[in-house]
Design an enzyme around this catalytic site. Structure first.
Site, PDB file in Angstrom:
ATOM      1  N   LYS A 132       0.827  -1.187   0.000  1.00  0.00           N
ATOM      2  CA  LYS A 132       0.000   0.000   0.000  1.00  0.00           C
ATOM      3  C   LYS A 132       0.875   1.256   0.000  1.00  0.00           C
ATOM      4  O   LYS A 132       2.038   1.149   0.393  1.00  0.00           O
ATOM      5  CB  LYS A 132      -0.956  -0.021   1.185  1.00  0.00           C
ATOM      6  CG  LYS A 132      -0.288   0.195   2.540  1.00  0.00           C
ATOM      7  CD  LYS A 132      -1.299   0.128   3.621  1.00  0.00           C
ATOM      8  CE  LYS A 132      -1.425   1.397   4.373  1.00  0.00           C
ATOM      9  NZ  LYS A 132      -0.331   1.809   5.229  1.00  0.00           N
TER      10      LYS A 132
ATOM     11  N   HIS B  56      -6.552  -1.296   6.664  1.00  0.00           N
ATOM     12  CA  HIS B  56      -6.565  -2.233   7.791  1.00  0.00           C
ATOM     13  C   HIS B  56      -7.915  -2.275   8.519  1.00  0.00           C
ATOM     14  O   HIS B  56      -8.441  -3.339   8.805  1.00  0.00           O
ATOM     15  CB  HIS B  56      -5.484  -1.865   8.810  1.00  0.00           C
ATOM     16  CG  HIS B  56      -4.119  -1.696   8.210  1.00  0.00           C
ATOM     17  ND1 HIS B  56      -3.677  -2.446   7.154  1.00  0.00           N
ATOM     18  CD2 HIS B  56      -3.085  -0.863   8.520  1.00  0.00           C
ATOM     19  CE1 HIS B  56      -2.431  -2.090   6.846  1.00  0.00           C
ATOM     20  NE2 HIS B  56      -2.054  -1.123   7.654  1.00  0.00           N
TER      21      HIS B  56
ATOM     22  N   GLU C 268      -2.271   3.387  18.459  1.00  0.00           N
ATOM     23  CA  GLU C 268      -0.810   3.220  18.458  1.00  0.00           C
ATOM     24  C   GLU C 268      -0.208   4.202  19.441  1.00  0.00           C
ATOM     25  O   GLU C 268      -0.660   5.341  19.539  1.00  0.00           O
ATOM     26  CB  GLU C 268      -0.247   3.505  17.070  1.00  0.00           C
ATOM     27  CG  GLU C 268      -0.717   2.546  16.016  1.00  0.00           C
ATOM     28  CD  GLU C 268      -0.033   2.813  14.682  1.00  0.00           C
ATOM     29  OE1 GLU C 268       1.005   2.192  14.430  1.00  0.00           O
ATOM     30  OE2 GLU C 268      -0.523   3.647  13.904  1.00  0.00           O
TER      31      GLU C 268
ATOM     32  N   HIS D  66      -1.040  -6.013   5.436  1.00  0.00           N
ATOM     33  CA  HIS D  66      -0.399  -6.952   6.368  1.00  0.00           C
ATOM     34  C   HIS D  66      -1.321  -7.340   7.525  1.00  0.00           C
ATOM     35  O   HIS D  66      -1.107  -8.358   8.170  1.00  0.00           O
ATOM     36  CB  HIS D  66       0.949  -6.414   6.867  1.00  0.00           C
ATOM     37  CG  HIS D  66       0.862  -5.340   7.901  1.00  0.00           C
ATOM     38  ND1 HIS D  66       0.598  -4.034   7.596  1.00  0.00           N
ATOM     39  CD2 HIS D  66       1.003  -5.377   9.252  1.00  0.00           C
ATOM     40  CE1 HIS D  66       0.595  -3.319   8.711  1.00  0.00           C
ATOM     41  NE2 HIS D  66       0.829  -4.103   9.732  1.00  0.00           N
TER      42      HIS D  66
ATOM     43  N   LYS E 264      -2.602   7.804  16.273  1.00  0.00           N
ATOM     44  CA  LYS E 264      -1.202   7.691  16.701  1.00  0.00           C
ATOM     45  C   LYS E 264      -1.037   8.471  17.997  1.00  0.00           C
ATOM     46  O   LYS E 264      -1.831   9.353  18.305  1.00  0.00           O
ATOM     47  CB  LYS E 264      -0.279   8.258  15.626  1.00  0.00           C
ATOM     48  CG  LYS E 264      -0.340   7.444  14.335  1.00  0.00           C
ATOM     49  CD  LYS E 264       0.976   7.441  13.623  1.00  0.00           C
ATOM     50  CE  LYS E 264       0.911   6.692  12.323  1.00  0.00           C
ATOM     51  NZ  LYS E 264       1.112   5.249  12.449  1.00  0.00           N
TER      52      LYS E 264
ATOM     53  N   ASP F   6      -4.142   6.031   5.658  1.00  0.00           N
ATOM     54  CA  ASP F   6      -3.064   5.150   6.106  1.00  0.00           C
ATOM     55  C   ASP F   6      -3.603   3.903   6.816  1.00  0.00           C
ATOM     56  O   ASP F   6      -3.015   2.831   6.711  1.00  0.00           O
ATOM     57  CB  ASP F   6      -2.151   5.951   7.052  1.00  0.00           C
ATOM     58  CG  ASP F   6      -0.918   5.177   7.463  1.00  0.00           C
ATOM     59  OD1 ASP F   6      -0.222   4.672   6.556  1.00  0.00           O
ATOM     60  OD2 ASP F   6      -0.636   5.084   8.677  1.00  0.00           O
TER      61      ASP F   6
HETATM   62  C1  BG6 Z   1       0.978   0.633   8.420  1.00  0.00           C
HETATM   63  C2  BG6 Z   1       0.812   2.127   8.546  1.00  0.00           C
HETATM   64  O1  BG6 Z   1       0.279   0.156   7.317  1.00  0.00           O
HETATM   65  O2  BG6 Z   1       0.480   0.018   9.601  1.00  0.00           O
HETATM   66  C3  BG6 Z   1       1.534   2.641   9.771  1.00  0.00           C
HETATM   67  O3  BG6 Z   1       1.334   2.745   7.384  1.00  0.00           O
HETATM   68  C4  BG6 Z   1       1.077   1.894  11.004  1.00  0.00           C
HETATM   69  O4  BG6 Z   1       1.322   4.034   9.928  1.00  0.00           O
HETATM   70  C5  BG6 Z   1       1.161   0.399  10.779  1.00  0.00           C
HETATM   71  O5  BG6 Z   1       1.919   2.285  12.076  1.00  0.00           O
HETATM   72  C6  BG6 Z   1       0.520  -0.343  11.925  1.00  0.00           C
HETATM   73  O6  BG6 Z   1       0.769  -1.708  11.777  1.00  0.00           O
HETATM   74  P1  BG6 Z   1       0.885  -2.640  13.043  1.00  0.00           P
HETATM   75  O7  BG6 Z   1       1.109  -3.994  12.475  1.00  0.00           O
HETATM   76  O8  BG6 Z   1       2.038  -2.132  13.853  1.00  0.00           O
HETATM   77  O9  BG6 Z   1      -0.413  -2.500  13.776  1.00  0.00           O
END
Ligand code: BG6
Length: 506
Positions: A156, A248, A224, A186, A348, A243
């Site tokens: 992405k 997600h 986060e 992911h 965040k 993002d």
């Molecule tokens: C990414 C975002 O796709 O996912 C990031 O670009 C984010 O900004 C991250 O921090 C979060 O992934 P995870 O696996 O740490 O929850």
């Protein structure tokens, strides 16, 4: 867990082989697959990049990445050496046709030396402006045509908005067949996320109550602790909605809300996921303000350390209008979910790193206990914690031991750490193995990406047109702006968060 499998010999190209993703995620994941004997018996990993490396120095850098970021820790010297012999480096200018001719020669050589023709994976870990350049050049040297052998993996962002996502899909589909395109999110590779399907469709218990008759509301919260770090330049043109939510969070919504697929076939599952997105009630311009909240973090203190506000981060415009927090309320218009509100939020620099899905069930139809029996009356709740705690909890009311009838909520817990002795694979391991095997179930299809953008475009446009006058509006180490509390509180609910675990497992 998959057991040893046989995969065709593979050449795995990493465009952007000198970047962060290669060292932090891709090479560690491939190395762990190798350790677990999931790599093909013949394979080559070709890192392509502009930075000057010798083969030696490239392998060394990748070793450092594995040592620091792999779940298996520092590699054993002999095993690493055997793995690293398959890593090559190509100092390459991605805009030059010569680069692609070189790649073609490398593949021809592998084909000659190996027992059978190689599958070729083109992994694009590069900025989106290179997607068309790479795809078109690969086509010129005929590294795209063979549907069975050639695959392309795209990180992405898949476009910046609906229009650019459509343009990217048209471009890719002009060169590759959809069956060759792997759009990575992911989140879909995370163990707990995958378990949603197992939990819902491998148990008879939950499906009968998984609907509007029993469920009062659904919330999905991905918070986060980290700020944007050194990704300010990228993030300031993206924001929380693009993002995190577009990909997600909407994937999580799909897994919670989807109908049962006919089988576990890739397209069966993907069809059911797309159905959810299609059923989400479009955001209506008149009611937008009541259903969406944006935020931007201010500076503050996190665990005794002073941290920057978003506007002070490197690469960020000091007057930035970009949101680092987003919360949305919406409905899924179908028989199963009519009138059940869904709330999603992500941000965040929040108080806790935590990704959870919380499903709150309706109250009992009739309370037989006196008011003072229930110290805390809690409707049943199912909490799926994706990270850092990996667990599924069912909160039920129980009688507290004692002579009096006193009720309080207790958790029935399925906790990965307590249940399984081995670590599960990292999301990238699962996803890369699927790419090697040609399984697209956990990848996003073109139509899904487009529907997700289509849904969010009214919100994106609304926020872009209207500068926020109250940014920054939440402090670091908080739960986001107060308005996000109000978004859910006005319906009589509150955001659920798990108690902070003392020993987080990442
Ligand atoms: C990414 C975002 O796709 O996912 C990031 O670009 C984010 O900004 C991250 O921090 C979060 O992934 P995870 O696996 O740490 O929850």
């Amino acid at each position: 867990m998959k057991t040893e499998i046989s995969i065709k010999p593979t050449v795995f190209m990493i465009f952007g082989g000198t970047g962060d993703l290669a060292a932090r995620k891709l090479i560690p994941a491939l190395y762990n697959l190798y350790l677990d004997k999931f790599m093909p018996s013949q394979f080559a990993i070709i890192g392509l990049g502009r930075t000057e490396y010798t083969l030696e120095s490239y392998r060394k850098e990748m070793l450092e990445g594995v040592t620091e970021f792999s779940r298996s820790g520092k590699p054993d010297t002999k095993t690493w050496k055997a793995f690293a012999e398959n890593i090559r480096f190509l100092n390459a200018d991605l805009e030059q046709e010569k680069t692609y001719q070189n790649l073609s020669q490398i593949i021809d050589k592998c084909d000659d030396e190996w027992t059978e023709p190689a599958n070729v994976v083109h992994y694009l870990a590069v900025a989106p402006r290179f997607f068309p350049i790479i795809a078109e050049n690969l086509a010129k040297v005929k590294l795209t045509q063979d549907k069975c052998r050639c695959r392309i993996v795209i990180e992405k962002p898949f476009g910046h908005d609906l229009e650019s996502a459509k343009a990217l899909n048209i471009l890719l589909r002009g060169i590759f067949d959809e069956s060759q395109i792997y759009r990575i999110d992911h989140y879909l590779g995370k163990e707990t996320v995958q378990n949603m399907m197992a939990f819902r469709f491998a148990n008879a218990l939950f499906e009968p109550v998984w609907n509007r008759n029993f469920i009062e509301h659904v919330q999905i919260s991905v918070s986060e602790k980290i700020g944007v770090g050194d990704r300010g330049g990228y993030y300031d043109h993206s924001g929380a909605l693009r993002d995190m939510v577009q990909n997600h969070l909407l994937q999580l919504v799909c897994l919670v809300a989807m109908e049962s697929p006919v089988s576990f076939g890739a397209d069966e599952v993907r069809n059911r996921r797309v159905d959810v997105l299609k059923a989400i009630r479009p955001f209506n311009a008149q009611e937008l303000n009541q259903n969406i909240v944006r935020g931007q973090y201010n500076g503050g203190w996190v665990e005794g350390e002073e941290v920057n506000g978003y506007r002070e981060e490197k690469g960020v415009n000091p007057q930035s209008n970009t949101e680092t927090f987003a919360a949305l309320k919406f409905f899924v218009d179908n028989w199963r979910w009519q009138n059940v509100p869904f709330y999603v939020r992500t941000g965040k620099r929040m108080h806790q790193q935590s990704s959870i899905i919380s499903i709150q069930f309706k109250d009992v139809p009739h309370k037989i206990f006196p008011d003072d029996a229930a110290e805390i009356w809690q409707q049943n709740r199912l909490i799926i914690s994706i990270q850092p705690e990996m667990s599924i909890r069912l909160q039920v009311q129980a009688k507290r031991p004692g002579v009096n009838m006193v009720l309080n909520p207790v958790d029935m817990v399925f906790d990965y750490q307590g249940t399984y002795t081995h670590d599960g694979p990292e999301a990238y391991e699962t996803l890369l193995l699927d790419v090697l095997q040609g399984d697209q179930t956990l990848f996003m299809r073109a139509d899904q990406v487009e529907v997700a953008w289509e849904l969010l475009m009214p919100v994106i446009e609304f926020w872009e047109k209207k500068t926020s006058l109250n940014f920054p509006n939440y402090s670091a180490d908080s739960w986001g702006p107060e308005l996000a509390e109000a978004l859910i509180a006005k319906d009589g609910f509150h955001w659920y968060s798990l108690p902070v675990s003392k020993k987080p497992k990442s």
